[in-house]
Design a protein around this motif. Sequence first.
Motif, short mmCIF file in Angstrom:
data_model
loop_
_atom_site.label_atom_id
_atom_site.label_comp_id
_atom_site.label_asym_id
_atom_site.label_seq_id
_atom_site.Cartn_x
_atom_site.Cartn_y
_atom_site.Cartn_z
N ASN A 23 0.81 -1.21 0.00
CA ASN A 23 0.00 0.00 0.00
C ASN A 23 0.85 1.27 0.00
O ASN A 23 0.39 2.34 0.39
N LEU A 24 2.11 1.13 -0.40
CA LEU A 24 2.97 2.32 -0.50
C LEU A 24 2.70 3.03 -1.82
O LEU A 24 2.62 4.26 -1.87
N LYS B 151 -4.81 4.75 -7.04
CA LYS B 151 -5.66 5.91 -7.29
C LYS B 151 -4.86 7.11 -7.76
O LYS B 151 -5.27 7.84 -8.64
N LEU B 152 -3.69 7.30 -7.15
CA LEU B 152 -2.84 8.44 -7.51
C LEU B 152 -2.18 8.19 -8.86
O LEU B 152 -2.01 9.10 -9.66
N SER C 285 -2.12 8.91 7.22
CA SER C 285 -3.08 9.31 6.18
C SER C 285 -2.44 10.39 5.33
O SER C 285 -1.72 11.24 5.84
N TRP C 286 -2.73 10.35 4.06
CA TRP C 286 -2.16 11.38 3.19
C TRP C 286 -3.19 11.83 2.16
O TRP C 286 -4.16 11.12 1.88
N THR C 287 -2.99 13.02 1.66
CA THR C 287 -3.75 13.50 0.51
C THR C 287 -2.79 14.37 -0.30
O THR C 287 -1.64 14.54 0.10
N GLN D 206 -10.57 11.70 -5.52
CA GLN D 206 -10.38 11.09 -4.19
C GLN D 206 -8.93 10.62 -4.01
O GLN D 206 -8.66 9.46 -3.68
N LEU D 207 -8.03 11.56 -4.23
CA LEU D 207 -6.60 11.23 -4.15
C LEU D 207 -6.11 11.30 -2.71
O LEU D 207 -5.57 12.31 -2.26
N ASN D 208 -6.38 10.26 -1.98
CA ASN D 208 -5.91 10.17 -0.60
C ASN D 208 -5.72 8.70 -0.26
O ASN D 208 -6.09 7.83 -1.03
N GLY D 209 -5.11 8.45 0.85
CA GLY D 209 -4.90 7.06 1.24
C GLY D 209 -4.25 6.93 2.60
O GLY D 209 -4.04 7.94 3.30
N ILE D 210 -3.96 5.71 2.95
CA ILE D 210 -3.32 5.41 4.24
C ILE D 210 -2.22 4.40 3.99
O ILE D 210 -2.39 3.49 3.17
N SER E 115 0.21 4.05 -4.68
CA SER E 115 -1.24 4.24 -4.71
C SER E 115 -1.75 4.15 -6.14
O SER E 115 -1.37 4.95 -7.01
#
Lengths: 137, 338
Positions: free
Chosen positions: B126-127, B131-132, B214-216, B199-203, B129
């Motif tokens: 999960n490093l 989505k990104l 958490s990051w965005t 929705q460019l965020n994640g954990i 992303s």
Amino acid sequence: MTQEFENLECQQGYAMLLKRISNLGLVLLFLTFGLYIFGVLEPLIPLEKLPQYWNLPLNEYIEQSGAPIGWGWLNHLGNGDYLSFIGLILLAAVDGICYVFLFIFFTKKKKRLYMALVSVELFLILLSASNLMQFGH
Amino acid sequence: MPLFLEFRAHPLIVIRRYSCGYIIMRPLIIICQLAVIFLFCMMPTTTFAMDVVSEGTVWWIWPILLFVLTFLIGVFGVMAGIGGGVLFVPLVSSFFPFHIDFVRGAGLLIALGSSLAAAPNLLQKNLASLKLAIPCALVASTFSIIGAFGGLWLSSINSAYIHTSLGVLVLLVVALMLASKRTDYPQVQPGNFLTEALQLNGIYFEPTQNREISWTVHRTGKGLVAFSVVGVLAGMFGLGAGWANVPVLNLLMGAPLKVAVATSSFSLSITDTTAAWIYFNKGGVLPIIIIPSMAGIMLGAKIGSRLLSKVEPALIRKMVIGVLLLAGLRSLLKGFGI
């Protein structure tokens, strides 16, 4: 910050698919290259003649060596140099295959924006792979 | 990890006990530096030697030399935190007899192969992303097609144009590497429309702090514009794009450094795919160049990642910057016909 769209599920699936196909691609790549380099399969362009060609610009190389362009390499799968293309093509196609998986996933989840982005990327990959684009070269 | 431990055995005698990694790496670094400086200084002679060897039948020496060079690129590329493509293209196009069209095609496929090897692990942890990567890679891959066609067109007019612009670009990469100060956790201003829409965020889990982070991101629009430039350069020069992706994701868009590095590594495979297909279709792919290079870089990267904890990254980074500087200058000189 919105966390409603946590895509771990598709990310894990994507990773698994990517790993399996690229491992297969690498195995095929090195196996077929072995057949080529050790002379098991006759290459289309003899290895000892390659130094005459590899310092030429692309268009001159194609003209002088008679190397196939586009998907013409499929007609030369009996030659060691073009059999090696199978692994390379598989590596270049991995992301396209994984994007089909993503498209199905986003369609099921009704994530329309990502569905659209993935469709455009798939279209671009198919277009560039199809050799339909020609641009002054 | 310190390079050495100092013991003062006597007011005038200091004993230094060097770490194992340093003892292994130091001679390698010196050999590499000397080899590149030697090649650079002896360029007219080496070019002549290449012509002589190329005209003969000793074709097999080149895949072996490629394997050795790419193995070293793999080792040092990983330790310096840059992809192999940015080192491969200027070094191979400057010091090997291959035409730059084939080197660029090879550069793209090598970057693709390295990215594919690293991506599954980065995604699973999960490093990286997804989505990104999807929107950024879409923009970059679209423009990499333009870059690939542009590069082939420019090269068909005169390959000196490509050598000159590659030299300038590599010198800019050196400047970027010297100037950029990466930030582990950049300050991000939330509320960006595109960021929200995508929705460019994640954990991700940060083991050094034993907690989830958490990051965005922000400035998504500007980031995507920057990725279009990155795409053109990646397609045109076959450089891969890790050297540019990480600053865009980390410094411009504000992704945490680990997420930026991992997402960049992963998205390279998507960015380079479209451009790689163009080179395939135009016949710019020679297995004799690509496969030994891919084997060398992958093996080198594996060893490099193991040695990473045992060497001083700053030292390696300086060395890689030095090599890039010489390779950039050499490309520039080659472009001017020197």
